[in-house]
Scaffold this active site. Structure first.
Site, PDB file in Angstrom:
ATOM      1  N   ASP A  43       0.832  -1.203   0.000  1.00 16.96           N
ATOM      2  CA  ASP A  43       0.000   0.000   0.000  1.00 16.96           C
ATOM      3  C   ASP A  43       0.864   1.249   0.000  1.00 16.96           C
ATOM      4  O   ASP A  43       1.769   1.391   0.818  1.00 16.96           O
ATOM      5  CB  ASP A  43      -0.902   0.021   1.240  1.00 16.96           C
ATOM      6  CG  ASP A  43      -1.698   1.308   1.340  1.00 16.96           C
ATOM      7  OD1 ASP A  43      -2.693   1.442   0.613  1.00 16.96           O
ATOM      8  OD2 ASP A  43      -1.307   2.194   2.131  1.00 16.96           O
ATOM      9  N   TYR A  48       2.249   9.991  -0.018  1.00 13.69           N
ATOM     10  CA  TYR A  48       3.384   9.456   0.731  1.00 13.69           C
ATOM     11  C   TYR A  48       4.710   9.820   0.079  1.00 13.69           C
ATOM     12  O   TYR A  48       5.768   9.674   0.697  1.00 13.69           O
ATOM     13  CB  TYR A  48       3.285   7.934   0.866  1.00 13.69           C
ATOM     14  CG  TYR A  48       2.037   7.427   1.545  1.00 13.69           C
ATOM     15  CD1 TYR A  48       1.146   8.293   2.194  1.00 13.69           C
ATOM     16  CD2 TYR A  48       1.734   6.071   1.543  1.00 13.69           C
ATOM     17  CE1 TYR A  48       0.000   7.817   2.807  1.00 13.69           C
ATOM     18  CE2 TYR A  48       0.591   5.585   2.157  1.00 13.69           C
ATOM     19  CZ  TYR A  48      -0.279   6.458   2.780  1.00 13.69           C
ATOM     20  OH  TYR A  48      -1.418   5.978   3.386  1.00 13.69           O
ATOM     21  N   LYS A  73      -3.227   5.541  -3.836  1.00  8.65           N
ATOM     22  CA  LYS A  73      -4.347   6.447  -3.615  1.00  8.65           C
ATOM     23  C   LYS A  73      -4.100   7.796  -4.291  1.00  8.65           C
ATOM     24  O   LYS A  73      -2.994   8.334  -4.212  1.00  8.65           O
ATOM     25  CB  LYS A  73      -4.541   6.652  -2.101  1.00  8.65           C
ATOM     26  CG  LYS A  73      -4.857   5.361  -1.357  1.00  8.65           C
ATOM     27  CD  LYS A  73      -4.982   5.551   0.144  1.00  8.65           C
ATOM     28  CE  LYS A  73      -3.644   5.606   0.866  1.00  8.65           C
ATOM     29  NZ  LYS A  73      -2.936   4.301   0.852  1.00  8.65           N
ATOM     30  N   HIS A 103      -8.232   9.170  -1.895  1.00 10.41           N
ATOM     31  CA  HIS A 103      -7.575   9.206  -0.588  1.00 10.41           C
ATOM     32  C   HIS A 103      -8.410   9.910   0.482  1.00 10.41           C
ATOM     33  O   HIS A 103      -8.445   9.475   1.640  1.00 10.41           O
ATOM     34  CB  HIS A 103      -6.208   9.886  -0.706  1.00 10.41           C
ATOM     35  CG  HIS A 103      -5.267   9.544   0.400  1.00 10.41           C
ATOM     36  ND1 HIS A 103      -3.898   9.595   0.270  1.00 10.41           N
ATOM     37  CD2 HIS A 103      -5.479   9.134   1.673  1.00 10.41           C
ATOM     38  CE1 HIS A 103      -3.329   9.233   1.413  1.00 10.41           C
ATOM     39  NE2 HIS A 103      -4.269   8.961   2.283  1.00 10.41           N
ATOM     40  N   LEU A 182      -3.199  -1.402  14.596  1.00  8.09           N
ATOM     41  CA  LEU A 182      -2.690  -1.614  15.962  1.00  8.09           C
ATOM     42  C   LEU A 182      -2.928  -0.396  16.842  1.00  8.09           C
ATOM     43  O   LEU A 182      -2.271  -0.219  17.870  1.00  8.09           O
ATOM     44  CB  LEU A 182      -1.195  -1.956  15.911  1.00  8.09           C
ATOM     45  CG  LEU A 182      -0.848  -3.237  15.140  1.00  8.09           C
ATOM     46  CD1 LEU A 182       0.659  -3.404  15.007  1.00  8.09           C
ATOM     47  CD2 LEU A 182      -1.461  -4.458  15.815  1.00  8.09           C
ATOM     48  N   ILE A 222      -2.813  -3.444   6.893  1.00 11.30           N
ATOM     49  CA  ILE A 222      -1.578  -2.980   6.243  1.00 11.30           C
ATOM     50  C   ILE A 222      -0.698  -2.248   7.260  1.00 11.30           C
ATOM     51  O   ILE A 222      -0.421  -1.061   7.113  1.00 11.30           O
ATOM     52  CB  ILE A 222      -1.878  -2.071   5.034  1.00 11.30           C
ATOM     53  CG1 ILE A 222      -2.982  -1.049   5.386  1.00 11.30           C
ATOM     54  CG2 ILE A 222      -2.279  -2.880   3.808  1.00 11.30           C
ATOM     55  CD1 ILE A 222      -3.168   0.048   4.355  1.00 11.30           C
ATOM     56  N   SER A 225       5.984  -0.575   8.759  1.00  8.14           N
ATOM     57  CA  SER A 225       7.181  -0.694   9.593  1.00  8.14           C
ATOM     58  C   SER A 225       8.413  -0.568   8.710  1.00  8.14           C
ATOM     59  O   SER A 225       8.377  -0.910   7.532  1.00  8.14           O
ATOM     60  CB  SER A 225       7.213  -2.038  10.330  1.00  8.14           C
ATOM     61  OG  SER A 225       8.394  -2.141  11.116  1.00  8.14           O
ATOM     62  N   ASN A 234       4.842  -9.223  11.693  1.00 10.39           N
ATOM     63  CA  ASN A 234       3.503  -8.770  11.328  1.00 10.39           C
ATOM     64  C   ASN A 234       2.863  -9.626  10.248  1.00 10.39           C
ATOM     65  O   ASN A 234       1.680  -9.449   9.934  1.00 10.39           O
ATOM     66  CB  ASN A 234       3.544  -7.312  10.853  1.00 10.39           C
ATOM     67  CG  ASN A 234       3.743  -6.328  11.984  1.00 10.39           C
ATOM     68  OD1 ASN A 234       3.568  -6.665  13.153  1.00 10.39           O
ATOM     69  ND2 ASN A 234       4.112  -5.106  11.650  1.00 10.39           N
TER      70      ASN A 234
END
Length: 281
Positions: A43, A48, A73, A103, A182, A222, A225, A234
């Site tokens: 992703d 980003y 996105k 997005h 998380l 998703i 890290s 993960n």
């Protein structure tokens, strides 16, 4: 690996790696590490500013393009740019995107959605969807679309389980995908006693128990890290399963409390923000 089947038959991995807040160098290294560990869902996003790095990692992995499920996105400031999808493809170095999302519900997002529909009809995109839309906004898109959204990417975690929204999505044939799976690193969530107890039972970390809960609840995850050990851990989610009673224990943690809340002012700023996509490495 487990998969969600989108309404058009496309198989989407239930677990992948996110690249939010990763620099190009970090994103490239993380995606390479993830693909080596067995991940097949990646992703990213225009915003980003690491799409080129993600594309390099995919090509450098030695995997065939069709073995990887690539998701990105469109950012609000690009919704009305007719070549936004083509430029996204160029940055990624690929001739198709598996899943393309709007997005944010900001600016002229209908124009952005129309652009994604054209890309889908032209074979440049295999599925389209939405990110950060609420039920009312999703209904607006459903009322005018030619190609239905297949996925909603939004905040979901044990403290914010979105049960009613998921029921609505299920009726519409849409799948939910969680960012912040998380809880944005909230120690209170990660250290809930139920996760510690289940972790001891299954020989897993608290985070792995939470991610396993997501998958069994039907939430695609998703987690991001840049730590190779965390990336590996993960993804170690497919050798155990929670019981119905354990799933119910986790369901009882729902506080209807989220970490991210959009405001009209934030949405206005998103439209004005132009990511430096051309200047990225």
């Amino acid at each position: 690996m487990e998969f969600a089947t989108l309404y058009n038959g496309l198989q989407m991995p239930m677990a992948g790696i996110g690249t939010y807040l990763l620099t190009p160098d970090e994103a490239e290294a993380s995606v390479l590490s993830a693909l080596e560990c067995g991940y097949r869902l990646i992703d990213t996003a225009n915003a980003y500013v690491n799409e080129r790095a993600v594309g390099r990692a995919m090509r450098g992995s030695g995997l065939l393009r069709e073995e990887i499920f690539l998701e990105t996105k469109l950012w609000p400031s690009f919704y009305e740019q007719e070549d936004a999808v083509d430029k996204t493809l160029q940055r990624l170095g690929t001739d198709y995107i598996d899943l393309l999302l709007i997005h944010q519900p900001a600016g002229n997002y209908v124009a952005g959605y129309r652009q994604m529909e054209r890309a889908f009809q032209q074979g440049k995109v295999k599925a389209i969807g939405l990110s950060n839309f609420n039920q009312e906004q999703i209904q607006e898109i459903l009322g005018l679309c030619e190609v239905k959204p297949a996925v909603l990417q939004t905040e979901v975690h044990p403290y914010y389980q979105e049960t009613q929204l998921k029921q609505f999505l299920a009726r519409e044939g849409m799948v939910i995908q969680s960012w912040y799976p998380l809880g944005h690193g909230d120690r209170a969530l990660l250290e809930e006693p139920v996760f510690t107890q289940l972790g001891k039972k299954y020989g897993k970390s608290n985070a792995q128990v939470i991610l396993r809960w997501h998958i069994q609840a039907g939430n695609i995850v998703i987690p991001g890290s840049k730590n190779p050990d965390h990336i590996r851990d993960n993804f170690a989610l497919f050798d155990f399963a929670l019981t119905d009673e354990e799933m119910a224990q986790i369901a009882a943690l729902d506080k209807h409390a989220r970490y991210y809340t959009s405001t009209p002012e934030m949405l206005r700023r998103y439209v004005e923000m132009v990511p430096d996509v051309d200047g990225q490495k």
